[in-house]
Design a protein around this motif. Sequence first.
Motif, short mmCIF file in Angstrom:
data_model
loop_
_atom_site.label_atom_id
_atom_site.label_comp_id
_atom_site.label_asym_id
_atom_site.label_seq_id
_atom_site.Cartn_x
_atom_site.Cartn_y
_atom_site.Cartn_z
N ARG A 209 0.83 -1.22 0.00
CA ARG A 209 0.00 0.00 0.00
C ARG A 209 0.86 1.26 0.00
O ARG A 209 0.62 2.21 -0.77
N VAL A 212 2.46 2.34 -3.25
CA VAL A 212 1.54 3.07 -4.12
C VAL A 212 1.41 4.52 -3.66
O VAL A 212 1.48 5.46 -4.45
N SER A 229 4.58 -1.06 -10.72
CA SER A 229 4.57 -2.30 -11.52
C SER A 229 5.79 -3.16 -11.23
O SER A 229 5.68 -4.38 -11.04
N LYS A 247 -1.44 -12.64 -1.41
CA LYS A 247 -2.77 -12.04 -1.25
C LYS A 247 -2.66 -10.68 -0.57
O LYS A 247 -3.30 -9.70 -1.00
N VAL A 250 -1.25 -8.03 -3.03
CA VAL A 250 -2.24 -7.58 -4.01
C VAL A 250 -3.28 -6.68 -3.35
O VAL A 250 -3.63 -5.61 -3.88
N LEU A 251 -3.78 -7.09 -2.18
CA LEU A 251 -4.79 -6.29 -1.50
C LEU A 251 -4.23 -4.93 -1.06
O LEU A 251 -4.92 -3.91 -1.13
N THR A 253 -1.80 -3.29 -2.56
CA THR A 253 -1.67 -2.47 -3.78
C THR A 253 -3.02 -1.88 -4.18
O THR A 253 -3.13 -0.69 -4.50
N ILE A 254 -4.05 -2.69 -4.14
CA ILE A 254 -5.40 -2.22 -4.49
C ILE A 254 -5.84 -1.12 -3.53
O ILE A 254 -6.39 -0.08 -3.94
N ASP A 255 -5.59 -1.33 -2.24
CA ASP A 255 -5.99 -0.33 -1.24
C ASP A 255 -5.23 0.98 -1.46
O ASP A 255 -5.82 2.06 -1.32
N VAL A 257 -4.13 2.18 -4.32
CA VAL A 257 -4.70 2.84 -5.49
C VAL A 257 -6.04 3.50 -5.15
O VAL A 257 -6.34 4.62 -5.58
N ARG A 258 -6.85 2.82 -4.36
CA ARG A 258 -8.19 3.33 -4.04
C ARG A 258 -8.16 4.48 -3.05
O ARG A 258 -8.96 5.42 -3.14
N SER A 259 -7.24 4.44 -2.09
CA SER A 259 -7.32 5.38 -0.98
C SER A 259 -6.70 6.74 -1.26
O SER A 259 -7.28 7.77 -0.93
#
Length: 284
Positions: A209, A212, A229, A247, A250-251, A253-255, A257-259
Motif C-alpha cells: 500500500r 503506491v 509495476s 494475497k 495484491v490487497l 496495492t489495491i488499497d 490505489v483506491r485510498s
Amino acid sequence: MELVSVVILTMGDRPQELSSAINSIREQKGVLTEVVLVINGGTAEPDLGDVLIEPKVNLGIPGGRNAGLMEANAEYVLFLDDDAILANENILLDAIRHMKSDTNLAVLALHIFDEDKKVNRRHHPRLRLRPEIPGYVTSFPGGASFVRKTALKEIGSFCKDFFYGLEETDLAWRLYDSGWRIKYCPELKVFHPRTTPQRHRSFYFNTARNRVWLSQRQLPLILSFFYVSIWLSISIGRNIFRLDACKAIVLGTIDGVRSKRTERSPISWRTVIELSRLGRPPII
C-alpha cells in the motif's frame, strides 16, 4: 558540550533491551544526552527517559518519531530502536563532527550489524551490499539514524499516514528534492539483533500500500506507473509459493490505489537524476 536528543519508540514489550539501549546512550562521551521516550501504545518504565511522551495510542513509527522530534530540545537527534545498542562511546560525538563538516547533510545512516557481525540487507541503504564503503545514499534505516532537526522540520518530517513501512524513503526523496543530502557512515556502528520484518502481521499489506502512496505522492506519472509495476512483480516473485503473502501484497496495492491518502507533490527530474546517479533510480 553539544546536546543530542535520542528518540526511542517503545511499546514496553522489550524492557531489558530498552534498558541496554538507554545505557549505551548514557555512556556516550563528549556530548550531553537527552532521552526522549515515546511510549507508543504500550507501557514502559517512565523513569528511563528524560522526556516522556505517552500518546495513549500507537501512532505508528512515523507518527511516533514525529512526536519525539517535536519534543526534542537539541538540534541533533538520534532515532534509535528500543532493541538497538550504540557500539562504542564516541558514536554521537563523531556524528556531530560529520554534521558540522557538511551543512547540507540532513541525515546520517548508521551501520547496523547483528550477532554474527553481518549487515542485513534491509538495514543497508544501497542496492548493492557494500557495508564498508561510506558515501551519499538515497535512504536510511529509521531505527539507527542521526538527523538535523532543522532539515526535517523544514520539509514536514515523516508522513504519519504511512504508519509502518517506507516512511524513510518518502522522507529521503523529499529531503533531496529540497537540496539536503543523506550520508552513510560505516564507522558509526549500532548493534541490532537479527529480526525479520515479516514478524509484523501487516508487513506485506502495508509495504504494498505504501509503495503506491509513495509513488502517487512523489513521482512523475510515468515513473509512478513503473515503480508500482516493478515492485509488484518483485514482491510477488519473492513470495510466489506463499499464498497469504501474495494475497496481502495484491490487497495492499489495491488499497493504495483506491485510498490516495495524500496530495501529489512530485519530485523534480533533477532529483530523479540525482537519486539515479547515487545508485538507486526511483523505480526500484
